[in-house]
Design a protein around this motif. Sequence first.
Motif, mmCIF file in Angstrom:
data_model
loop_
_atom_site.group_PDB
_atom_site.id
_atom_site.type_symbol
_atom_site.label_atom_id
_atom_site.label_comp_id
_atom_site.label_asym_id
_atom_site.label_seq_id
_atom_site.Cartn_x
_atom_site.Cartn_y
_atom_site.Cartn_z
ATOM 1 N N ILE A 122 -19.021 26.239 70.965
ATOM 2 C CA ILE A 122 -17.628 26.674 70.892
ATOM 3 C C ILE A 122 -17.153 26.492 69.455
ATOM 4 O O ILE A 122 -17.396 25.453 68.839
ATOM 5 C CB ILE A 122 -16.747 25.834 71.848
ATOM 6 C CG1 ILE A 122 -17.258 25.971 73.288
ATOM 7 C CG2 ILE A 122 -15.277 26.255 71.756
ATOM 8 C CD1 ILE A 122 -16.626 24.997 74.261
ATOM 9 N N PRO A 162 -15.053 25.435 66.411
ATOM 10 C CA PRO A 162 -14.144 24.282 66.309
ATOM 11 C C PRO A 162 -12.672 24.673 66.457
ATOM 12 O O PRO A 162 -11.883 23.913 67.024
ATOM 13 C CB PRO A 162 -14.420 23.735 64.913
ATOM 14 C CG PRO A 162 -15.783 24.203 64.582
ATOM 15 C CD PRO A 162 -16.002 25.495 65.306
ATOM 16 N N ASP A 218 -11.472 26.884 68.389
ATOM 17 C CA ASP A 218 -11.166 27.165 69.793
ATOM 18 C C ASP A 218 -11.218 25.908 70.655
ATOM 19 O O ASP A 218 -10.621 25.867 71.729
ATOM 20 C CB ASP A 218 -12.172 28.169 70.371
ATOM 21 C CG ASP A 218 -12.026 29.549 69.742
ATOM 22 O OD1 ASP A 218 -10.926 29.825 69.222
ATOM 23 O OD2 ASP A 218 -13.003 30.318 69.764
ATOM 24 N N LEU A 219 -11.948 24.899 70.172
ATOM 25 C CA LEU A 219 -12.251 23.734 71.013
ATOM 26 C C LEU A 219 -10.996 23.051 71.547
ATOM 27 O O LEU A 219 -10.977 22.582 72.689
ATOM 28 C CB LEU A 219 -13.122 22.744 70.234
ATOM 29 C CG LEU A 219 -13.879 21.709 71.063
ATOM 30 C CD1 LEU A 219 -14.810 22.355 72.065
ATOM 31 C CD2 LEU A 219 -14.666 20.768 70.155
ATOM 32 N N SER A 220 -9.926 23.026 70.724
ATOM 33 C CA SER A 220 -8.714 22.339 71.164
ATOM 34 C C SER A 220 -7.924 23.173 72.163
ATOM 35 O O SER A 220 -7.009 22.694 72.804
ATOM 36 C CB SER A 220 -7.837 22.035 69.948
ATOM 37 O OG SER A 220 -7.484 23.258 69.340
ATOM 38 N N ILE A 250 -9.450 25.184 74.665
ATOM 39 C CA ILE A 250 -10.209 25.644 75.837
ATOM 40 C C ILE A 250 -9.571 25.259 77.167
ATOM 41 O O ILE A 250 -9.778 25.928 78.167
ATOM 42 C CB ILE A 250 -11.677 25.154 75.820
ATOM 43 C CG1 ILE A 250 -11.755 23.649 75.659
ATOM 44 C CG2 ILE A 250 -12.465 25.857 74.740
ATOM 45 C CD1 ILE A 250 -13.158 23.099 75.855
ATOM 46 N N ALA A 274 -14.651 17.752 75.911
ATOM 47 C CA ALA A 274 -15.724 18.654 75.490
ATOM 48 C C ALA A 274 -16.094 18.361 74.050
ATOM 49 O O ALA A 274 -15.229 18.047 73.234
ATOM 50 C CB ALA A 274 -15.275 20.100 75.622
ATOM 51 N N SER A 315 -18.750 20.093 71.001
ATOM 52 C CA SER A 315 -19.595 21.268 70.829
ATOM 53 C C SER A 315 -20.046 21.422 69.380
ATOM 54 O O SER A 315 -19.296 21.115 68.451
ATOM 55 C CB SER A 315 -18.835 22.518 71.255
ATOM 56 O OG SER A 315 -19.690 23.627 71.173
ATOM 57 N N THR A 317 -22.999 22.860 73.938
ATOM 58 C CA THR A 317 -21.748 22.227 74.305
ATOM 59 C C THR A 317 -22.014 21.153 75.347
ATOM 60 O O THR A 317 -22.917 21.296 76.171
ATOM 61 C CB THR A 317 -20.783 23.289 74.876
ATOM 62 O OG1 THR A 317 -20.636 24.325 73.919
ATOM 63 C CG2 THR A 317 -19.417 22.688 75.203
#
Lengths: 175, 286
Positions: free
Chosen positions: B219, B221, B223-225, B227, B261, B263, B269
């Motif tokens: 994922i 970085p 977008d990670l916050s 998801i 999560a 990733s 991930t």
Amino acid sequence: MTHILLLDDEANILTALRRLLRDEGWQVDTFTDAESAIDALQSTAYSVIVSDYKMPVMDGVTFLQFARQRQPDAIRLMLSGHGDRQSMINAINRAEIYRFLSKPWEEYEIQAAIRSAVDLYQVTLENRQLLDQVKRQNDLLRQREEELLRLEHDNPGITRVRRDQDGSIVINDVL
Amino acid sequence: MADTPSNMPEDLPPQELSARLQQANRQLHQSEKMAAIGQLAAGVAHEINNPVGYVYSNLQTLEHYLSDLFRLTDAVERADSLEDLHQIRKSIDYEFLRGDLEDLLAESREGIERVKTIIAAMKDFTHTEEEEFRYADLHRGIETTLNVVNNELKYRAQVVRDFGDLPEIRCIISQLNQVIMNLLVNAAHAIENTGTITIRTRHEGDHVTLEFEDTGKGIDPADLSRIFDPFFTTKPVGKGTGLGLSLSFNIIEKHHGQITAASTPGQGTLFRIRLPIEQPGAVSDE
């Protein structure tokens, strides 16, 4: 001998199909993975190739495309539990299949489809042989004609020698 | 714009508002569940079509085999001599028939067993009637869910089970199954060709942890916050609702647990879920 190739990652599907084709007198080769089916394509000329659609590693469309390159004459069929439009479109456009068969199937559907595929293969083959024969005979004819033309060119009149009933040459002294 | 409906939220007392919100939340949850099941149904149909395909075909073959065998048994009455019987026996290829009949039945039984397993898993998975916290075996939930999503996974990923010793935990297992399904399907979608999904379970004191690690594309970085935000999706339109992880987050929160999560783009991930064995405030009788 008519050779049939069946490919499906599910062994029980293959035995069920083999049972339906038992009385046809064909040599039926079954494979559960595309790789060994591809190996078989190197050594055996198949009349009909039937493949599952969804398989691990290589899908049926890719396999049939490959088979088409290797053995363009073999008639390709696809057997699938996935009746969706996209898979059918891919199978027809990319692998140029002859029939799309769905799971579960009726006995006669499978038998009729493979029988008519075998017929098509044989007719195609026969057609090609006849065409070859016509070509060969045409070539022969042309060679003879050319030879006659050459003779006539070198020795004018030689191709128009007339013979009588006994085979003696008739010389026409009126020039 | 001016024709504001009379029952606009502003007009409502707070209790009513919160009841409505709860109802909307339930509906959202339900529709995500239905969407997920709808998505799976196509895959499950394929899973079922394979065994049904060969069982059905085998039944047709069985019909021919039986009519051959009946020819033989009927002839016992009528045949003039033993020689005739031998002749018929030979013509129907009795030896082959006998051997193949056994295989045919064994394979067909195997096929039906598989259909049974899939149906049982679907039922186990949904547990629609169950909305209460009960003790449940998470490993069983994982296996059930794996059975349901098998079709999504089997062509892409090898599933590695690294299971510890887990006690039964107090939970709503159908909801946790849904979380597990979301994570597994996401993991499978993240894998571009083929890869591995590792499921790790551990027991630590009064908690258990579940980890779902894939070798997919990872994922971003940025977008990670996001998801776990509702309606956030990177999947093409029509492929994802953007609700899967947000509802998973809600479900875990409701269980007083945490879902996180980590990733690395290009490597994969890891989702980690931490759940308490007992729910605070729940009376542990039963």
